[in-house]
Design an enzyme around this catalytic site. Structure first.
Site, short mmCIF file in Angstrom:
data_model
loop_
_atom_site.label_atom_id
_atom_site.label_comp_id
_atom_site.label_asym_id
_atom_site.label_seq_id
_atom_site.Cartn_x
_atom_site.Cartn_y
_atom_site.Cartn_z
N HIS A 239 -3.18 6.04 1.21
CA HIS A 239 -2.60 4.64 2.22
C HIS A 239 -1.55 3.86 1.46
CE1 HIS A 239 -5.84 2.38 0.36
NE2 HIS A 239 -6.79 3.25 0.81
N HIS B 166 -2.94 2.66 -1.93
CA HIS B 166 -2.62 3.65 -3.29
C HIS B 166 -1.16 3.50 -3.64
CE1 HIS B 166 -6.19 5.82 -1.36
NE2 HIS B 166 -6.56 5.33 -2.53
#
Ligand code: PAF
Length: 283
Positions: free
Chosen positions: A36, A39
Site C-alpha cells: 500500500h 510501503h
C-alpha cells in the site's frame, strides 16, 4: 519499468556483489507484500537516498502466532510488482521459502526487553519470527540501509537493537506512518475491513489524538486511558488489547509525557487486529 523478480539467493548475491564493487549504496525495504502507499513511501525514501533499492516480499510464517491470520494474509505479487514500477526499484526479492528456512533450520534471533510488552505480550513468538527473518534479509541483501514504517514502531526499535547487537553493518531508518484521509493508518489488514469497520477503525486515530493533546497539556495518563478505552468500545471496537504510553526510545511505561513518548494502541474490529501509535511531545 518493472523491476526483476528474484527468487534465489545466488541471483540476488550476483547483483549486490556488482553493486558493491561499483561503490553503490544499497537500500532494502522488507515487506510481506500486499503493498500500500505506506510501503511505497518507504521505496520512495530508499530510492531518494540510495543508489540501488531492493524490495523484499516474503510472508514470514514464523511471525504469525495465529494460523488463520497467516492463511488470510493477502498474497498479491503481480499487483505488488506493478505498484512498484513507478518507483524504479532495482530488484524485487521474493525468496523461495527454502532460501529463508532451509531444511533443518534451527536458529532463532530473539531480542529481550523491548519485546516483552504490547505486541510481544499479545502475539507470543511474533518478534522472534520478525527478528529472525529480518536478520536473514539484512545478511542476504547485504544492504547498507533499511527502511521501516513507524506504524510498527515497536518492530522498528527491535530491529534497530538487533542490528546493533549483532554488528550487522546496516543503518535502520524509520519513516512516518502514512494515513488515509480519515486518519486511519495504512495497513495490509485494512483490506479485510467492511465499510462499517473502516469507519469505526478511523475513530481510533481521533480518540488517540485527543489523548495525545491532553498528555501534551500535562494531564496524567491513567484517567485518560480509561476514558479512551471506553470511547473505543463505544465507537464500535470489539476489544481493546492495549492502550499504553511508553518512552520513545526504550519503550518503558510512563505516567506523564515528561520525555519524548509514544502512545500505542491495539484494538479489534470486524475480527481484524489494528495497531497504531502516535508521537507525544514532552510537556
Ligand atoms: O513489517 C512487516 O511487514 C514484517 O514484519 C517484516 C519487517 C517484513 C518482516 O517479515
Amino acid at each position: 519499468m518493472t523491476a526483476p523478480i528474484l527468487r534465489r539467493l545466488a541471483d540476488l548475491r550476483a547483483l549486490t556483489r556488482d553493486w558493491h564493487l561499483n561503490g553503490e549504496v544499497i537500500g532494502v525495504v522488507p515487506t510481506m507484500g500486499a503493498l500500500h502507499q505506506g510501503h511505497l513511501s518507504l521505496a520512495e525514501a530508499a530510492k531518494t537516498a540510495c543508489d540501488r533499492v531492493i524490495v523484499t516480499i516474503f510472508v514470514n510464517p514464523k511471525q504469525f502466532n495465529n494460523p488463520e491470520d497467516l492463511a488470510n494474509y493477502p498474497r498479491t505479487e503481480q499487483e505488488d510488482a506493478k505498484k512498484l514500477a513507478p518507483y524504479n526499484v532495482d530488484a524485487i526479492y521474493v525468496p523461495d521459502p527454502d532460501e529463508i528456512y532451509p531444511d533443518g533450520f534451527a536458529t532463532t534471533v530473539s531480542v529481550s526487553g523491548l519485546t516483552d510488552a504490547m505486541e510481544g505480550e499479545f502475539r507470543p513468538g511474533h518478534f522472534d519470527g520478525v527478528a529472525t527473518v529480518v536478520a536473514k534479509l539484512f545478511l542476504q541483501t547485504q544492504a547498507d540501509r533499511a527502511y521501516f514504517g513507524e506504524k510498527d514502531y515497536q518492530q522498528l526499535m527491535i530491529v534497530r537493537r538487533m542490528a546493533r547487537d549483532l554488528d550487522i553493518p546496516i543503518e535502520v531508518i524509520g519513516c512516518p506512518t502514512v494515513r488515509e484521509p480519515s486518519g486511519l493508518a495504512m495497513s495490509s489488514r485494512n483490506q479485510r475491513l467492511s465499510e462499517d469497520g473502516l469507519a469505526i477503525a478511523a475513530e481510533k486515530h481521533r480518540i488517540m489524538r485527543a489523548v495525545v493533546q491532553a498528555l501534551e497539556s500535562g494531564e496524567e495518563f491513567e484517567a485518560l486511558a480509561s476514558q479512551a478505552q471506553a470511547d473505543l468500545l463505544a465507537a464500535g471496537f470489539n476489544e481493546v488489547e492495549y492502550l499504553q504510553l511508553r518512552c520513545a526510545e526504550k519503550l518503558e511505561p510512563m505516567t506523564h509525557a515528561k520525555r519524548p513518548a509514544r502512545l500505542f494502541a491495539a484494538a479489534l474490529v470486524d475480527g481484524v487486529r489494528l495497531i497504531d501509535n502516535l508521537p507525544v511531545s514532552p510537556v
